[in-house]
Design a protein around this motif. Structure first.
Motif, PDB file in Angstrom:
ATOM      1  N   UNK A  87      -7.926  32.287 -15.712  1.00 40.63           N
ATOM      2  CA  UNK A  87      -8.171  33.456 -16.619  1.00 40.63           C
ATOM      3  C   UNK A  87      -6.922  33.608 -17.428  1.00 40.63           C
ATOM      4  N   UNK A  88      -6.849  34.406 -18.437  1.00 36.59           N
ATOM      5  CA  UNK A  88      -5.886  34.831 -19.278  1.00 36.59           C
ATOM      6  C   UNK A  88      -4.982  35.821 -18.082  1.00 36.59           C
ATOM      7  N   UNK A  89      -3.736  35.632 -18.038  1.00 37.71           N
ATOM      8  CA  UNK A  89      -3.073  36.666 -17.180  1.00 37.71           C
ATOM      9  C   UNK A  89      -3.179  38.156 -17.713  1.00 37.71           C
ATOM     10  N   UNK A  90      -3.072  39.106 -16.768  1.00 31.40           N
ATOM     11  CA  UNK A  90      -3.401  40.355 -17.083  1.00 31.40           C
ATOM     12  C   UNK A  90      -2.269  41.079 -16.843  1.00 31.40           C
ATOM     13  N   UNK A  91      -1.411  41.509 -17.836  1.00 32.92           N
ATOM     14  CA  UNK A  91      -0.052  42.104 -17.640  1.00 32.92           C
ATOM     15  C   UNK A  91       0.220  43.253 -16.798  1.00 32.92           C
ATOM     16  N   UNK A  92      -0.972  43.828 -16.676  1.00 31.68           N
ATOM     17  CA  UNK A  92      -1.092  45.029 -16.002  1.00 31.68           C
ATOM     18  C   UNK A  92      -1.067  44.880 -14.352  1.00 31.68           C
ATOM     19  N   UNK A  93      -1.660  43.489 -14.161  1.00 32.25           N
ATOM     20  CA  UNK A  93      -1.785  42.959 -12.799  1.00 32.25           C
ATOM     21  C   UNK A  93      -0.807  41.942 -12.370  1.00 32.25           C
ATOM     22  N   UNK A  94      -0.257  42.189 -11.115  1.00 26.26           N
ATOM     23  CA  UNK A  94       0.776  40.983 -10.695  1.00 26.26           C
ATOM     24  C   UNK A  94       0.112  40.047 -10.661  1.00 26.26           C
ATOM     25  N   UNK A  95       0.846  38.701 -10.984  1.00 21.60           N
ATOM     26  CA  UNK A  95       0.171  37.595 -10.831  1.00 21.60           C
ATOM     27  C   UNK A  95       0.653  36.806  -9.449  1.00 21.60           C
ATOM     28  N   UNK A  96       1.358  37.530  -8.700  1.00 22.48           N
ATOM     29  CA  UNK A  96       2.008  37.081  -7.355  1.00 22.48           C
ATOM     30  C   UNK A  96       1.086  37.901  -6.176  1.00 22.48           C
ATOM     31  N   UNK A  97       0.860  37.262  -5.260  1.00 26.76           N
ATOM     32  CA  UNK A  97       0.084  37.933  -4.182  1.00 26.76           C
ATOM     33  C   UNK A  97       1.032  38.835  -3.400  1.00 26.76           C
ATOM     34  N   UNK A  98       0.755  40.127  -3.029  1.00 27.63           N
ATOM     35  CA  UNK A  98       1.589  40.748  -2.002  1.00 27.63           C
ATOM     36  C   UNK A  98       1.475  40.029  -0.879  1.00 27.63           C
ATOM     37  N   UNK A  99       2.842  40.002  -0.232  1.00 27.91           N
ATOM     38  CA  UNK A  99       2.952  39.273   1.085  1.00 27.91           C
ATOM     39  C   UNK A  99       3.733  40.373   2.014  1.00 27.91           C
ATOM     40  N   UNK A 100       3.713  40.091   3.299  1.00 29.80           N
ATOM     41  CA  UNK A 100       4.351  40.748   4.338  1.00 29.80           C
ATOM     42  C   UNK A 100       5.278  39.496   5.118  1.00 29.80           C
ATOM     43  N   UNK A 101       6.619  39.502   5.200  1.00 31.17           N
ATOM     44  CA  UNK A 101       7.366  38.640   5.756  1.00 31.17           C
ATOM     45  C   UNK A 101       7.623  39.160   7.130  1.00 31.17           C
ATOM     46  N   UNK A 102       7.157  38.467   8.081  1.00 28.85           N
ATOM     47  CA  UNK A 102       7.391  38.724   9.861  1.00 28.85           C
ATOM     48  C   UNK A 102       8.418  37.852  10.365  1.00 28.85           C
ATOM     49  N   UNK A 103       9.654  38.439  10.417  1.00 35.31           N
ATOM     50  CA  UNK A 103      10.971  37.737  10.930  1.00 35.31           C
ATOM     51  C   UNK A 103      11.103  37.815  12.475  1.00 35.31           C
ATOM     52  N   UNK A 104      11.188  36.610  13.037  1.00 30.87           N
ATOM     53  CA  UNK A 104      11.528  36.852  14.420  1.00 30.87           C
ATOM     54  C   UNK A 104      13.008  37.168  14.616  1.00 30.87           C
TER      55      UNK A 104
END
Length: 510
Positions: A87-104
């Protein structure tokens, strides 16, 4: 986009054009059959006469002009059918997923077989990932014997960096390596997001008994970045049924992680997105143009070539430009779109001529005031809604309220406008109430020459803050201000994690 997802989502926007392909194939077969008749007649002549009467190659030419024409027409039909897979990118929606980094964060991560140490290399990889995902929502979790949220979801990577630097084994309240607790905490953070996300576990080892329980929730991508030297294996990491990426000397591992964690998010955007499908039919023009070059070969020019010449002569001549080779093939808006896809929003804003796309690029680049000015010049509901969003991000809540009111005047049913207007009014009321309660009318010297607050509603007392003469009226820089803080992030995290661990153990009330 992930290749498997692109293949799954592939379809044609205008499939009726594909009905011409059988007709092209029939016409090509009939033309080839007609061209073979003279050769069939020569085959009936005696071999010695056939050789004498044939000039040049006695064999029939394998590739003929009709072959190129048929292929060119087939490419034109495929392009007209509108192939698409995204789909055409929506400029109001981030094109990269939200992530949680769990560091040991354990003593084993301080081993120096990955210079300078596994923990420091892990921090470097996390910084590289933050740079690659500039502007994307990211949270940080640290775990040892217990798991703790270090930084909540934020779009500003600069907020994460100081807390990341402060992480060390001595700040963790208990020994151990409870990866399942870290994943559970990360999943609870992701669950609060409106879109699917991903979890990245950065560790050097995993308890083999926990390996079978390390699974991602539905719609959540899960991956592991292994902080072990090349050729070193860990039984726990080998046993997990999720992607395990080895740390590399370059950024190939970080890019692979980004693609892996984006898979579920891109699928959700593609399947349930409201944006139109991105027509990729223009891509068929490139092989067609290369194929058309064969028509300049002697003997390959078709009879209707004069029509192409007439169309070229009658076509309007574009304004001559000498900006560069790119301008020969792409319009400024197309060049801006390429820069936008590369996340070079500053260059995209300079290239775009379309005001809406230029405003979106400015907003993604953090130039909210300039973006609001651009949107204000376009008299559409979409533009005023975008203007309101730019004002809100710039903390100009009054201007944002006016922009949302304009949106509702232009389109009373515009999606999200009424909700955003109500939210902006609540934020403004909260700011004004907090200011009213804090105003005392007394001057405080805090290092500024003079600070005047907006008070259009005449709430609270008008206050002017003047600088302390002893300070010379100079503002402290960020580094100078940070140097005046006695407690570093490591000490702060140690105290916070200890309190959280005691609350989890029930030793102190929540």
């Amino acid at each position: 986009m992930n290749l498997s997802l692109a293949i799954e989502m592939f379809h044609f926007l205008r499939p009726l054009w594909l009905l011409l392909l059988p007709l092209i194939a029939i016409a090509w077969w009939m033309a080839r059959r007609q061209n073979r008749k003279p050769a069939q007649l020569l085959d009936r002549i005696a071999p010695h006469l056939h050789k004498a009467l044939t000039v040049g190659d006695s064999g029939h030419r394998r590739i003929e002009p009709i072959d190129g024409v048929a292929l060119l027409l087939a490419l034109a039909c495929l392009g007209a059918a509108g192939p698409t897979w995204s789909r055409v990118p929506d400029p109001f929606v981030a094109q990269t997923a939200p992530i949680v980094i769990a560091l040991k964060v354990t003593p084993s991560m301080e081993t120096d077989d990955l210079a300078p140490s596994r923990l420091e290399r892990a921090k470097q990889k996390i910084r590289d990932l933050l740079d690659l995902r500039a502007g994307a929502r990211t949270a940080l979790v640290a775990y040892a014997g217990s798991a703790h949220a270090v930084v909540p979801m934020t779009e500003d990577a600069n907020v994460i960096h100081p807390y990341l630097d402060g992480l060390a084994p001595d700040v963790m309240p208990s020994e151990g390596a409870d990866a399942l607790a870290a994943i559970a905490l990360a999943q609870s953070i992701i669950a609060k997001e409106p879109t699917p996300g991903g979890i990245l576990l950065v560790a050097d080892a995993l308890d083999r008994t926990e390996a079978g329980s390390v699974i991602g929730a539905e719609g959540t991508s899960l991956a592991v970045l292994s902080m072990l030297p090349t050729g070193t294996n860990d039984p726990g990491l080998d046993a997990v049924d999720i992607p395990v990426i080895e740390a590399s000397v370059d950024d190939s591992d970080v890019r692979q992680i980004d693609r892996q964690l984006n898979a579920a998010y891109q699928r959700a955007l593609t399947e349930s997105g409201n944006q139109p499908w991105d027509d990729r039919g223009w891509m068929m023009a490139w092989p067609a143009m290369l194929l058309a070059l064969l028509w300049f070969r002697r003997g390959w020019t078709m009879r209707w070539a004069h029509l192409w010449l007439a169309a070229f002569v009658l076509a309007p001549v574009p304004e001559a430009r000498a900006d560069g080779i790119t301008d020969w093939f792409f319009t400024p808006d197309q060049q801006g779109r390429l820069a936008y896809d590369r996340k070079d929003y500053e260059q995209a804003a300079e290239l775009f001529q379309d005001p809406m796309w230029r405003g979106w690029a400015l907003m993604r680049d953090g130039q909210y005031d300039e973006a609001a000015t651009v949107f204000h010049r376009v008299e559409t509901p979409d533009a005023s809604f975008a203007e309101g969003l730019a004002h809100i991000r710039n903390r100009a809540y009054r201007d944002g309220i006016k922009a949302y009111e304009t949106t509702l005047e232009r389109d009373p049913d515009y999606p999200g406008a009424a909700e955003n207007l109500a939210l902006a009014r609540e934020i403004l009321d909260y700011v004004e109430s907090a200011r009213e309660q804090s105003d005392t009318g007394e001057d405080r010297g805090i290092g500024a020459d003079e600070v005047a607050f907006d008070n259009e509603d005449n709430r609270g007392a008008d206050t002017e803050i003047e600088a302390d003469e002893a300070s010379g009226g100079e503002l402290l820089t960020t580094d100078q201000w940070m140097n005046t803080v006695d407690t570093n992030t490591g000490d702060f995290l140690r105290q916070r994690f200890a309190i959280e661990a005691a609350q989890q153990a029930g030793e102190v009330p929540q």
